[in-house]
Design a protein around this motif. Structure first.
Motif, PDB file in Angstrom:
ATOM      1  N   HIS A  86      43.698  80.978  47.158  1.00 56.57           N
ATOM      2  CA  HIS A  86      43.259  82.000  46.728  1.00 56.57           C
ATOM      3  C   HIS A  86      42.350  82.797  47.645  1.00 56.57           C
ATOM      4  CE1 HIS A  86      44.641  80.246  43.043  1.00 56.57           C
ATOM      5  NE2 HIS A  86      43.492  79.411  43.128  1.00 56.57           N
ATOM      6  N   GLU A  87      42.264  82.479  48.907  1.00 54.13           N
ATOM      7  CA  GLU A  87      41.900  83.281  50.059  1.00 54.13           C
ATOM      8  C   GLU A  87      42.924  84.031  51.012  1.00 54.13           C
ATOM      9  OE1 GLU A  87      39.157  80.867  52.215  1.00 54.13           O
ATOM     10  OE2 GLU A  87      37.767  80.509  50.638  1.00 54.13           O
ATOM     11  N   ASP A  88      42.789  85.282  51.193  1.00 52.38           N
ATOM     12  CA  ASP A  88      43.791  86.242  52.060  1.00 52.38           C
ATOM     13  C   ASP A  88      43.520  85.790  53.696  1.00 52.38           C
ATOM     14  OD1 ASP A  88      44.929  87.276  49.815  1.00 52.38           O
ATOM     15  OD2 ASP A  88      43.272  88.776  50.015  1.00 52.38           O
ATOM     16  N   SER A  89      42.339  85.637  53.995  1.00 55.16           N
ATOM     17  CA  SER A  89      41.940  85.158  55.351  1.00 55.16           C
ATOM     18  C   SER A  89      42.145  84.121  55.940  1.00 55.16           C
ATOM     19  CB  SER A  89      40.750  85.837  55.863  1.00 55.16           C
ATOM     20  OG  SER A  89      40.635  87.286  55.509  1.00 55.16           O
ATOM     21  N   PRO A  90      42.711  83.672  56.949  1.00 52.93           N
ATOM     22  CA  PRO A  90      42.686  82.323  57.531  1.00 52.93           C
ATOM     23  C   PRO A  90      41.412  81.717  57.566  1.00 52.93           C
ATOM     24  CG  PRO A  90      43.482  83.704  59.133  1.00 52.93           C
ATOM     25  CD  PRO A  90      43.509  84.577  57.989  1.00 52.93           C
ATOM     26  N   ARG A  91      41.338  80.404  57.254  1.00 58.36           N
ATOM     27  CA  ARG A  91      39.968  79.606  57.618  1.00 58.36           C
ATOM     28  C   ARG A  91      39.862  79.210  59.149  1.00 58.36           C
ATOM     29  NH1 ARG A  91      36.539  77.209  54.029  1.00 58.36           N
ATOM     30  NH2 ARG A  91      36.567  78.339  52.087  1.00 58.36           N
ATOM     31  N   ALA A  92      40.939  78.975  59.825  1.00 62.02           N
ATOM     32  CA  ALA A  92      40.855  78.505  61.222  1.00 62.02           C
ATOM     33  C   ALA A  92      42.404  78.639  61.875  1.00 62.02           C
ATOM     34  CB  ALA A  92      40.571  76.871  61.287  1.00 62.02           C
ATOM     35  N   SER A  93      42.304  78.827  63.039  1.00 57.20           N
ATOM     36  CA  SER A  93      43.510  78.422  63.789  1.00 57.20           C
ATOM     37  C   SER A  93      43.512  77.351  64.645  1.00 57.20           C
ATOM     38  CB  SER A  93      44.022  79.698  64.411  1.00 57.20           C
ATOM     39  OG  SER A  93      42.970  80.062  65.539  1.00 57.20           O
ATOM     40  N   GLY A  94      44.722  76.794  65.106  1.00 60.36           N
ATOM     41  CA  GLY A  94      44.779  75.587  65.869  1.00 60.36           C
ATOM     42  C   GLY A  94      45.106  74.649  65.337  1.00 60.36           C
ATOM     43  N   GLN A  95      45.351  73.275  65.623  1.00 56.28           N
ATOM     44  CA  GLN A  95      45.901  72.070  65.075  1.00 56.28           C
ATOM     45  C   GLN A  95      44.563  71.447  64.267  1.00 56.28           C
ATOM     46  OE1 GLN A  95      48.273  70.312  68.632  1.00 56.28           O
ATOM     47  NE2 GLN A  95      49.075  69.309  66.798  1.00 56.28           N
ATOM     48  N   ILE A  96      43.467  71.616  64.599  1.00 60.29           N
ATOM     49  CA  ILE A  96      42.328  70.976  63.971  1.00 60.29           C
ATOM     50  C   ILE A  96      41.470  71.945  63.326  1.00 60.29           C
ATOM     51  CG2 ILE A  96      40.241  69.655  64.599  1.00 60.29           C
ATOM     52  CD1 ILE A  96      41.622  68.440  66.945  1.00 60.29           C
ATOM     53  N   PHE A  97      40.967  71.594  62.312  1.00 58.95           N
ATOM     54  CA  PHE A  97      40.283  72.241  61.274  1.00 58.95           C
ATOM     55  C   PHE A  97      39.175  71.393  60.631  1.00 58.95           C
ATOM     56  CE2 PHE A  97      39.645  73.944  56.779  1.00 58.95           C
ATOM     57  CZ  PHE A  97      38.713  74.757  57.182  1.00 58.95           C
ATOM     58  N   THR A  98      37.776  71.639  61.094  1.00 54.45           N
ATOM     59  CA  THR A  98      36.659  70.685  60.680  1.00 54.45           C
ATOM     60  C   THR A  98      35.855  71.620  59.690  1.00 54.45           C
ATOM     61  OG1 THR A  98      36.453  69.745  62.805  1.00 54.45           O
ATOM     62  CG2 THR A  98      34.617  69.654  61.597  1.00 54.45           C
ATOM     63  N   ILE A  99      35.534  70.755  58.659  1.00 52.67           N
ATOM     64  CA  ILE A  99      34.719  71.121  57.673  1.00 52.67           C
ATOM     65  C   ILE A  99      33.449  70.494  57.532  1.00 52.67           C
ATOM     66  CG2 ILE A  99      34.264  71.419  54.833  1.00 52.67           C
ATOM     67  CD1 ILE A  99      37.254  71.210  54.538  1.00 52.67           C
ATOM     68  N   THR A 100      32.198  71.102  57.851  1.00 46.77           N
ATOM     69  CA  THR A 100      31.005  70.460  58.173  1.00 46.77           C
ATOM     70  C   THR A 100      30.200  70.663  56.899  1.00 46.77           C
ATOM     71  OG1 THR A 100      30.002  72.647  58.815  1.00 46.77           O
ATOM     72  CG2 THR A 100      30.815  71.322  60.421  1.00 46.77           C
ATOM     73  N   ASP A 101      29.361  69.528  56.776  1.00 46.07           N
ATOM     74  CA  ASP A 101      28.489  69.378  55.492  1.00 46.07           C
ATOM     75  C   ASP A 101      29.354  69.268  54.331  1.00 46.07           C
ATOM     76  OD1 ASP A 101      26.320  69.100  53.790  1.00 46.07           O
ATOM     77  OD2 ASP A 101      25.739  71.352  54.208  1.00 46.07           O
ATOM     78  N   PHE A 102      30.236  68.512  54.020  1.00 46.26           N
ATOM     79  CA  PHE A 102      31.167  68.499  53.081  1.00 46.26           C
ATOM     80  C   PHE A 102      30.494  68.304  51.753  1.00 46.26           C
ATOM     81  CE2 PHE A 102      34.273  66.414  50.043  1.00 46.26           C
ATOM     82  CZ  PHE A 102      35.502  67.382  50.159  1.00 46.26           C
ATOM     83  N   THR A 103      30.842  69.221  50.737  1.00 45.09           N
ATOM     84  CA  THR A 103      30.330  68.928  49.416  1.00 45.09           C
ATOM     85  C   THR A 103      31.616  69.238  48.251  1.00 45.09           C
ATOM     86  OG1 THR A 103      29.795  71.400  49.166  1.00 45.09           O
ATOM     87  CG2 THR A 103      28.073  69.831  49.868  1.00 45.09           C
ATOM     88  N   ALA A 104      31.272  68.949  47.093  1.00 41.69           N
ATOM     89  CA  ALA A 104      32.477  69.239  46.249  1.00 41.69           C
ATOM     90  C   ALA A 104      32.849  70.644  46.057  1.00 41.69           C
ATOM     91  CB  ALA A 104      32.018  68.785  44.638  1.00 41.69           C
ATOM     92  N   GLU A 105      31.930  71.448  46.464  1.00 37.75           N
ATOM     93  CA  GLU A 105      32.389  72.951  46.618  1.00 37.75           C
ATOM     94  C   GLU A 105      33.483  73.212  47.470  1.00 37.75           C
ATOM     95  OE1 GLU A 105      29.085  71.858  46.197  1.00 37.75           O
ATOM     96  OE2 GLU A 105      28.722  72.498  44.361  1.00 37.75           O
ATOM     97  N   HIS A 106      33.699  72.213  48.348  1.00 36.53           N
ATOM     98  CA  HIS A 106      34.777  72.478  49.277  1.00 36.53           C
ATOM     99  C   HIS A 106      36.211  71.989  48.779  1.00 36.53           C
ATOM    100  CE1 HIS A 106      31.486  72.415  52.276  1.00 36.53           C
ATOM    101  NE2 HIS A 106      32.150  73.505  52.819  1.00 36.53           N
ATOM    102  N   SER A 107      36.068  71.695  47.532  1.00 35.78           N
ATOM    103  CA  SER A 107      37.438  71.335  46.962  1.00 35.78           C
ATOM    104  C   SER A 107      38.537  72.313  46.715  1.00 35.78           C
ATOM    105  CB  SER A 107      37.273  70.409  45.451  1.00 35.78           C
ATOM    106  OG  SER A 107      36.835  71.444  44.865  1.00 35.78           O
ATOM    107  N   GLY A 108      39.756  71.977  46.950  1.00 35.62           N
ATOM    108  CA  GLY A 108      40.928  73.058  46.602  1.00 35.62           C
ATOM    109  C   GLY A 108      41.966  72.587  47.769  1.00 35.62           C
TER     110      GLY A 108
END
Length: 326
Positions: A248-270
């Motif tokens: 549901h997001e048009d823009s990419p979150r990250a590029s490259g092989q590795i993607f890090t989500i900091t301070d993980f919470t339930a809101e990051h689900s999906g």
């Protein structure tokens, strides 16, 4: 698997060079040789003797690339050329010939012809010699603007003769001859090219990304507020580029092989999509982070893989340690 034999594969370039010393002369007919890995190379020269020296006075003659203790090493005694070197000498025309079969990239060197007479210490070497460049084949991928596909071209690092004949294989099966090949977009087939007569040595195969593999770190217990690292990897040639998206997001979150989500919470689900793409095609995998409902908030991740047009999903479930109580 190898392409059909097409006879001797030799490509000679450059101009005549003559060396002379006290009446000796070695004429290498060509001074630069470009050959494909696995082919058979043929090098030749003509000899002129000084006055008073005759072919019968020559006790030894051979080709070499190395010296040991100041003396040339006969290619026939060099273990790196064992069983791959043949000499031929024509006494009527005073011509000398060298044949190297199944050439390797390590054979790239300067080859010289030397003669030793019956007189102690009397010898002559034609120098400079013949430079051999052994090249491997590569497939170049180019986008075709007017067609929904790609043009594959077989090429090498040094210039081969216009007489060079190429053959193409798809998934290790012969499909056609020619220096180029058209393929459709999104193909996951493997394509490679060979030079006719090159003893089965072809280019590395080119192909679109295979199904990406996605991993999560840490893979054991994880608490709310921790960092989550997602890693995507796909087998592809040329190497794939990676882009991460969230549903549901048009823009990419990250590029490259590795993607890090900091301070993980339930809101990051999906759903998080990893897309691997190169000139030949693209492939997707989905990492699904879903929270459970209930007194303890925990989550699991599932990996759902898609290749181009998804037909079937494959899910891997990993249960995590409960997050902090609400």
């Amino acid at each position: 698997m190898s392409p059909s034999a097409g006879g001797l594969v030799v490509f000679l370039l450059s101009v005549q060079v003559i060396q002379s010393q006290d009446g000796w002369r070695v004429n290498y007919l060509k001074t630069d040789v470009c050959a494909a890995k696995g082919s058979e190379v043929f090098i030749s020269c003509d000899i002129t003797y000084p006055y008073g020296i005759y072919p019968s006075d020559i006790k030894d003659r051979f080709w070499f690339t190395k010296e040991k203790d100041g003396e040339p090493v006969d290619l026939r005694t060099d273990s790196e050329y064992s069983g791959r070197v043949r000499y031929r000498y024509n006494s009527d025309s005073d011509s000398c010939y060298l044949t190297i079969t199944d050439v390797r990239e390590s054979d790239s060197a300067e080859y010289k012809f030397t003669l030793m007479t019956n007189k102690p210490g009397e010898k002559y070497t034609g120098s400079p010699g013949v430079t051999l460049s052994v090249t491997g084949l590569q497939v170049q991928v180019r986008k075709i603007r007017i067609l929904p596909g790609w043009e594959l071209t077989c090429h090498s690092s040094c210039v081969l003769s216009d007489r060079a004949e190429y053959v193409w294989y798809k998934n290790e099966k012969y499909i056609k001859r020619g220096s180029s090949l058209l393929v459709s977009s999104g193909s996951t087939d493997r394509y490679s090219c060979y030079l006719t007569g090159s003893s089965g040595h072809g280019s590395p195969a080119v192909y679109g990304p295979q199904r990406p593999s996605v991993s999560v770190s840490p893979s054991a217990e994880m608490l709310e507020g921790d960092s989550v690292t997602l890693t995507c990897s796909a087998d592809a040639n040329p190497a794939a580029n990676y882009t991460w998206y969230k549903e549901h997001e048009d823009s990419p979150r990250a590029s490259g092989q590795i993607f890090t989500i900091t301070d993980f919470t339930a809101e990051h689900s999906g759903n998080y999509y990893c897309e691997a793409q190169n000139e030949m095609g693209r492939s997707n995998s989905t990492l699904r982070l879903i929270p459970f409902s209930g007194k303890s908030h925990s989550f699991f991740c599932s990996l759902t893989h898609y290749i181009n047009n998804p037909a079937k999903e494959v899910t891997h479930r990993v249960t995590r340690r409960p997050l902090s109580e609400t």
